[in-house]
Write a protein that holds these residues in place. Structure first.
Motif, short mmCIF file in Angstrom:
data_model
loop_
_atom_site.label_atom_id
_atom_site.label_comp_id
_atom_site.label_asym_id
_atom_site.label_seq_id
_atom_site.Cartn_x
_atom_site.Cartn_y
_atom_site.Cartn_z
N LEU A 71 0.83 -1.20 0.00
CA LEU A 71 0.00 0.00 0.00
C LEU A 71 0.87 1.26 0.00
O LEU A 71 0.57 2.24 -0.68
N THR A 72 1.96 1.22 0.77
CA THR A 72 2.88 2.36 0.82
C THR A 72 3.52 2.58 -0.54
O THR A 72 3.64 3.72 -1.01
N ILE A 73 3.95 1.51 -1.20
CA ILE A 73 4.55 1.61 -2.52
C ILE A 73 3.57 2.24 -3.50
O ILE A 73 3.92 3.17 -4.25
N LEU A 74 2.33 1.75 -3.52
CA LEU A 74 1.34 2.26 -4.45
C LEU A 74 0.97 3.71 -4.14
O LEU A 74 0.77 4.51 -5.05
N ALA A 75 0.89 4.04 -2.85
CA ALA A 75 0.58 5.41 -2.47
C ALA A 75 1.69 6.36 -2.93
O ALA A 75 1.42 7.48 -3.38
N ASP A 76 2.94 5.93 -2.80
CA ASP A 76 4.07 6.76 -3.23
C ASP A 76 4.14 6.87 -4.75
O ASP A 76 4.51 7.91 -5.29
N PHE A 103 -0.01 -2.41 -13.65
CA PHE A 103 0.59 -3.58 -13.00
C PHE A 103 2.09 -3.63 -13.24
O PHE A 103 2.88 -3.86 -12.31
N GLY A 104 2.50 -3.43 -14.50
CA GLY A 104 3.92 -3.54 -14.83
C GLY A 104 4.80 -2.57 -14.07
O GLY A 104 5.96 -2.90 -13.74
N ALA A 105 4.28 -1.38 -13.76
CA ALA A 105 5.08 -0.38 -13.04
C ALA A 105 5.27 -0.74 -11.57
O ALA A 105 6.16 -0.20 -10.91
N LEU A 106 4.46 -1.67 -11.06
CA LEU A 106 4.54 -2.06 -9.66
C LEU A 106 5.45 -3.26 -9.43
O LEU A 106 5.82 -3.56 -8.30
N VAL A 107 5.80 -3.97 -10.50
CA VAL A 107 6.59 -5.19 -10.36
C VAL A 107 7.96 -4.91 -9.76
O VAL A 107 8.40 -5.60 -8.83
N ASN A 108 8.65 -3.89 -10.25
CA ASN A 108 10.02 -3.62 -9.80
C ASN A 108 10.08 -3.24 -8.31
O ASN A 108 10.87 -3.84 -7.56
N PRO A 109 9.29 -2.26 -7.82
CA PRO A 109 9.36 -1.95 -6.39
C PRO A 109 8.92 -3.11 -5.51
O PRO A 109 9.47 -3.31 -4.42
N ASN A 151 -8.25 0.73 -5.71
CA ASN A 151 -9.23 0.83 -6.79
C ASN A 151 -8.52 0.63 -8.13
O ASN A 151 -7.35 1.00 -8.28
N ARG A 152 -9.23 0.03 -9.09
CA ARG A 152 -8.69 -0.15 -10.43
C ARG A 152 -9.59 0.56 -11.43
O ARG A 152 -10.79 0.32 -11.46
N GLU A 153 -8.99 1.44 -12.23
CA GLU A 153 -9.74 2.16 -13.24
C GLU A 153 -8.86 2.37 -14.45
O GLU A 153 -7.75 2.88 -14.35
N ARG A 154 -9.35 1.95 -15.63
CA ARG A 154 -8.62 2.08 -16.88
C ARG A 154 -7.21 1.48 -16.76
O ARG A 154 -6.22 2.09 -17.12
N GLN A 155 -7.16 0.25 -16.22
CA GLN A 155 -5.92 -0.52 -16.11
C GLN A 155 -4.92 0.07 -15.12
O GLN A 155 -3.78 -0.38 -15.06
N LYS A 156 -5.33 1.09 -14.35
CA LYS A 156 -4.42 1.70 -13.38
C LYS A 156 -4.96 1.48 -11.96
O LYS A 156 -6.17 1.55 -11.72
N TYR A 157 -4.04 1.24 -11.04
CA TYR A 157 -4.38 1.01 -9.65
C TYR A 157 -4.06 2.25 -8.82
O TYR A 157 -3.02 2.89 -9.02
N THR A 158 -4.94 2.58 -7.89
CA THR A 158 -4.71 3.68 -6.96
C THR A 158 -5.16 3.26 -5.57
O THR A 158 -6.04 2.40 -5.42
N VAL A 159 -4.57 3.87 -4.56
CA VAL A 159 -5.01 3.65 -3.19
C VAL A 159 -6.26 4.49 -2.95
O VAL A 159 -6.30 5.68 -3.27
N LEU A 169 2.29 14.53 1.99
CA LEU A 169 2.39 13.46 1.00
C LEU A 169 1.02 13.07 0.46
O LEU A 169 0.86 12.79 -0.72
N GLN A 170 0.02 13.05 1.33
CA GLN A 170 -1.33 12.71 0.87
C GLN A 170 -1.82 13.73 -0.15
O GLN A 170 -2.46 13.38 -1.14
#
Length: 289
Positions: free
Chosen positions: A39-44, A50-56, A91-99, A119-120
């Motif tokens: 959750l912290t990774i996605l929030a930052d 999905f592909g952008a989240l694999v590395n972190p 949440n997932r919208e248009r293939q993108k994930y957000t907190v 940060l928020q």
């Protein structure tokens, strides 16, 4: 659970897990499973595919687990995403994930690195900015000259690797506005595009009319691009069994394509620094040897 005298019973933590949503026990499990870190990774990161989240996520697993293979890393990432989506923390919208806001509140309360208000605000800014840009872009599309809009559609097709893209003549075109070719495997397929720049919802009869014009254009499939949306009947008829397929691109999807191919928008990146004490820990460990 606890084992006493050969019988199982619920511990206080087990009761808390059942009775308290997002409570202490749930937070403990999330911490052990790396969900709070994710959750912290996605929030930052902000809105991310999905592909952008694999590395972190891979970096986190390599620090805290024995997982190393890409298939295992991607599998665990998909599992974490399903968990968080089901609990409405992501949440997932248009293939993108957000907190979600619920996720941010949960993370602030129990997360390993609690996000501060600044940060928020930074995380919410791209979402608000994107919503404003999309609205302004949609309003501009509605006001465009019809011929200019057809040429804009042709630019998008070229960006999508269509070839021989041509805007048709203004009269006698058999309801076809743009003709193009696309490579499907080893075959080049002709496709016709009908452009509808208005607010009226596209109906089933519009899909049927375009399908009827395919033969005279030598095309095997068609596309309708509109600034509005499609009625349920149009969606049902678009891929009718045994009939030539008609792709439907509504206003939101067309704006997605404009943004993806950098047409009509400019993307700017900002860098936000966060303290990484784990990065300093390696040097401190070496100094103790």
């Amino acid at each position: 659970m606890a084992d006493g005298d050969g019988s199982l019973r619920l511990t206080d933590r087990g009761c808390n897990f059942i009775d308290q949503e997002f409570g202490e026990a749930e937070a403990f499990v999330d911490l052990q499973e790396g969900l709070l870190e994710f959750l912290t990774i996605l929030a930052d990161t902000g809105p991310a595919r999905f592909g952008a989240l694999v590395n972190p996520w891979s970096k986190f697993l390599k620090r805290h687990s024995g997982f190393r293979s890409q298939s295992t890393i991607r599998h665990t990432l998909r599992g974490r995403l399903r968990n968080l989506l089901d609990r409405r923390l992501v949440n997932r919208e248009r293939q993108k994930y957000t907190v979600t806001d619920t996720g941010l509140r949960y993370l602030k309360r129990v997360g390993p690195s609690q996000p501060d208000d600044e940060l928020q605000s930074i995380r919410k800014l791209p979402r608000r900015r994107e919503a404003n840009v999309r609205e302004d872009l949609h309003n501009h599309l509605l006001q465009m000259d019809p011929t200019a809009f057809e040429h804009l559609v042709s630019r998008v097709l070229e960006a999508m690797d269509y070839e021989n893209v041509k805007v048709t003549a203004q009269s006698g075109d058999g309801r076809v506005d743009v003709v193009a070719e696309i490579e499907l495997g080893v075959t080049s397929v002709r496709e016709v595009v009908q452009v509808k720049r208005h607010k009226r919802t596209i109906q089933r009869k519009d899909v049927a009319a375009l399908r009827g014009s395919l033969f005279k254009s030598g095309a095997v499939r068609g596309t309708i691009v509109t600034t509005s949306g499609f009625a349920s009947g149009a969606k049902e008829d678009a891929f009718h069994p045994g009939a030539a397929p008609i792709t439907l691109i509504d206003g939101n999807k067309f704006i997605d394509l404009l943004i993806k191919h950098d047409i009509g928008v400019r993307k700017r990146s900002i860098v936000v620094l966060s303290l990484d004490l784990e990065g300093l820990a390696d040097a401190e460990d070496l100094s103790d040897e």
